[in-house]
Design a protein around this motif. Structure first.
Motif, PDB file in Angstrom:
ATOM      1  N   GLU A 182       0.831  -1.201   0.000  1.00  0.00           N
ATOM      2  CA  GLU A 182       0.000   0.000   0.000  1.00  0.00           C
ATOM      3  C   GLU A 182       0.868   1.255   0.000  1.00  0.00           C
ATOM      4  O   GLU A 182       0.540   2.248  -0.655  1.00  0.00           O
ATOM      5  N   SER A 204      -6.239  -8.646  -0.019  1.00  0.00           N
ATOM      6  CA  SER A 204      -6.185  -7.206   0.222  1.00  0.00           C
ATOM      7  C   SER A 204      -7.114  -6.833   1.365  1.00  0.00           C
ATOM      8  O   SER A 204      -8.223  -7.364   1.497  1.00  0.00           O
ATOM      9  N   SER A 208      -8.451  -1.045   0.667  1.00  0.00           N
ATOM     10  CA  SER A 208      -7.214  -1.024  -0.115  1.00  0.00           C
ATOM     11  C   SER A 208      -7.496  -0.509  -1.519  1.00  0.00           C
ATOM     12  O   SER A 208      -8.598  -0.636  -2.053  1.00  0.00           O
TER      13      SER A 208
END
Length: 739
Positions: A182, A204, A208
């Motif tokens: 990220e 994820s 995200s």
């Protein structure tokens, strides 16, 4: 400290953030203050951007590559996946391809990259994430979108440089996940990312930027078509039934059918040999009994093919041992070398020197065609399951060959060869970066084989080359492996060298506390070894770190936003106002108030001292009564941090004591970086600055000038300020003279 015998040291210069890094010096590398005229000016590469082809998934590394083939073999049963991913990218979303090993993620990634060329203003940037840290990936993205060789921006510079890049960034084999991934995406907010991760990577998190796209197996018709295309012929009834059973067992994974097609080609070779033997037997010896051959050769081939059994479904699920039987001798030697190097295959130019294989490209291609290897990051690695299936045979040594790293073994001399290669003048840093994975694999394999001398030799030679190639993740791993080998051998001088290099790396990536610990450990080891001259560069860097930390504390810098090295050097060196970066208004007021308070205390203490000692000291000899008695630092050099206590080597385990104590114990160390070196304005004569004890008893008022100097000015109004004297580079941080 000399290099180990036979090692050609590699040296050069690069710029990291706002530091000049000199690599491969006599005492090791050194990070210095970079002059303004040496700072690179990155230039954007406009238009459609394509990264270096060897960094991304290649579209044609053979007829395979997990389902991706040359132009006449398009992907099967993936049109829906391509459209779905393109739709996400058109909306500006980032996509992560997830799936089982061998599901064709890399092939789908390459197909989407080809179709997404017009989606973003800056086109498509294709990178490889194999064995790369997040910092390495950011450096690769910067290098693909900007023209600035030998420059590694720091994080603050990357935020500014990548903010305007609008491209589709395609990264295969990404290893970072979670917050690290990220953070990588956050530094390029205008880019849409398409990445593929390892099968065991976590999903994820909610919120995200990444949207997971599952890459499932192929349908049954597509799987049978893939097997037939790669086999080069149509499948007969028995082979179709066998392929259907394999489809049920594998859930349609393309890699399984790539290997199944290789097994069918091996079966064809066996059938061709039987046909040739039958014809030779008839023409040479005749038949003992009357035997009528089929009139059609195809019927004869089909009859003989029926006598060659197909592998069972269990054998087809893990066919590595069966596939090895059909390899040529050069391909077997390359495979054996890759098994010794934990699945990493060196590139073709190294194979003649390592294993005496002249046609290295053909051998590697044969492994790819059989589904045993795949191209990644500029070289090849073994595919999923091959290492687990074949490594026990290599270790058990069933064929009577020596151990891989023993004399006569397939990997014997690999470290010596690479030590020579990385230091050769004809080898570019780009080539070193492509072989970084192989170099690290050799280091780990030599360590596991209990060969610390070879590990030390290769690590010393490869570390400077990896630093210059800007593969700093691999640089750090090589230094750690070399330090471990030096400890095993008890080599004190080598341990000091590796600690020194780790300190330089930590300083360049912004970890000052760790850099202090590593550099002080290097100084202590060199002192124990009797090397008194080898720590000059380390001491200069320690002085630089303490100056920057003291100046940051004095200026009231926020702990969450540390002052950058360039601003610190400018504040200390007293550069002209037109080159000086203005500090926030609150920070300037704080500096002025603190300077006035310190000056008032100093003047008051001087007056009291004069009054007390006036009875015992003859007139004209009283200390502190004249400004001439106060040593004035040279304006052309930066002040040395001699006012702060320097921790000894035994205190290196607690590097946090140094900056805080030096900033709080000495008023001068708190005052000087924020003000001018002396209390006089530039351009005044020494006589005009002299004062009597009566004049010194009143505290001066802070100056109201904006940005010329943070020190208080004298109360006299008759003097006209002039521009500050020109500043020269600090000898401890200036670059070497161009020669």
């Amino acid at each position: 400290m000399g290099q180990p015998s036979g090692i050609r040291p590699r040296g050069g210069e690069l710029v990291s953030g706002e530091r000049l890094v000199v690599v491969g010096g006599p005492e090791g590398s050194e990070a210095r203050h970079c002059p303004d005229e040496w700072l690179p000016e990155p230039r954007r590469i406009r238009g459609l951007v394509q990264a270096r082809p060897e960094l991304g998934p290649t579209a044609a590394v053979g007829p395979l590559a997990l389902g991706a083939g040359p132009g006449d073999l398009p992907l099967l049963d993936r049109d829906g996946d391509i459209e779905a991913v393109l739709g996400q990218l058109r909306e500006g979303r980032s996509v992560r391809l997830v799936g089982q090993a061998g599901s064709g993620r890399s092939a789908l990634l390459a197909a989407v990259a080809e179709a997404a060329g017009e989606l973003a203003p800056d086109g498509v940037v294709r990178l490889s994430g194999y064995r790369r840290t997040p910092a390495d990936l950011l450096q690769d993205l910067f290098a693909a979108t900007h023209q600035a060789p030998d420059f590694r921006p720091d994080r603050e510079q990357l935020v500014e440089l990548l903010a305007g890049v609008a491209a589709v960034v395609v990264i295969d084999d990404v290893e970072p996940s979670g917050d690290e991934l990220e953070g990588l995406l956050a530094l390029a907010p205008e880019c849409a990312f398409l990445v593929s991760t390892a099968p065991d990577a976590p999903l994820s998190a909610p919120g995200s930027r990444l949207r997971d796209h599952l890459v499932a197996g192929l349908s049954r018709p597509a799987s049978l078509t893939l097997a037939a295309r790669l086999a080069g012929r149509q499948l007969d009834e028995g082979e179709r039934a066998w392929a259907v059973d394999l489809w049920f067992e594998s859930e349609g994974l393309p890699l399984r059918f790539v290997r199944a097609a290789a097994l069918l080609r091996q079966r064809d070779v066996t059938v061709d040999a039987l046909v040739a033997a039958q014809e030779d037997r008839r023409s040479v010896f005749g038949f003992v009994q009357e035997y009528e051959l089929p009139g059609d050769p195809a019927e004869l081939e089909a009859e003989l093919r029926a006598g060659v059994p197909l592998p069972s479904v269990g054998e087809s699920a893990s066919p590595a041992r069966l596939l090895v039987q059909g390899l040529s001798e050069p391909a077997r030697r390359v495979l054996r070398l890759a098994l010794a190097l934990d699945g990493e295959c060196p590139t073709a130019p190294h194979l003649p020197a390592l294993i005496d294989v002249g046609l290295g490209e053909s051998a590697l291609q044969e492994l790819v065609d059989n589904g045993l290897a795949v191209s990644v990051g500029g070289h090849h690695r073994l595919t999923e399951g091959v290492l687990v299936a074949l490594l026990p045979e290599l270790e058990s040594d069933t064929q009577g060959e020596p151990a891989p790293f023993a004399p006569g073994g397939v990997a014997h001399g690999a470290a010596e060869h690479l030590s020579w290669w990385v230091g050769h003048a004809s080898v570019t840093t780009r080539q070193v970066a492509a072989e970084a994975g192989v170099i690290l694999a050799v280091l780990r394999a030599e360590r596991d084989a209990d060969q610390p001398e070879q590990v030390l030799r290769l690590a010393r030679a490869a570390a400077p080359a990896l630093a210059l190639s800007l593969r700093w993740g691999a640089w750090e791993q090589a230094l750690q492996l070399g330090l471990e080998a030096a400890r095993m051998l008890g080599a004190t001088a080598e341990q000091a060298w590796f600690h020194h290099e780790l300190g330089v790396l930590a300083l360049c990536v912004g970890s000052s506390r760790r850099a202090v610990g590593e550099l002080e450990a290097a100084l202590a080891l060199r002192a124990d070894g009797g090397d008194r001259r080898g720590g000059t560069a380390a001491r200069r860097m320690l002085d630089l770190i303490r100056l920057e930390e003291t100046a940051a504390l004095t200026a009231g810098a926020d702990d969450t936003q540390p002052m950058r090295g360039r601003r610190t050097i400018r504040a200390i060196a007293q550069v002209p106002a037109r080159l000086r970066k203005r500090a926030p208004a609150g920070a300037r007021r704080t500096v002025l108030a603190a300077s006035a308070a310190v000056m008032a205390l100093g003047v008051l203490g001087t007056a009291i001292g004069v009054a007390v000692s006036n009875e015992d000291t003859p007139a004209g000899k009283q200390p502190g009564t004249s400004a001439d008695d106060i040593p004035v630092p040279d304006a052309t050099t930066s002040p040395r941090p001699s006012t702060s206590p320097r921790p000894s080597a035994s205190d290196s385990a607690t590097p946090s004591d140094s900056p805080s104590e030096s900033a709080s114990d000495s008023p001068s160390s708190t005052h000087r970086p924020s003000g001018s070196p002396s209390s006089t304005k530039p351009g005044t004569t020494p006589s005009s600055t002299k004062s009597t004890p009566a004049q010194s008893s009143s505290a001066p008022q802070p100056s109201k000038s904006t940005g010329q100097s943070s020190s208080p000015s004298p109360p006299s109004n008759s003097q006209t300020p002039s521009s500050p004297p020109p500043t020269g580079p600090d000898p401890s941080t200036s670059p070497p003279a161009a020669g």
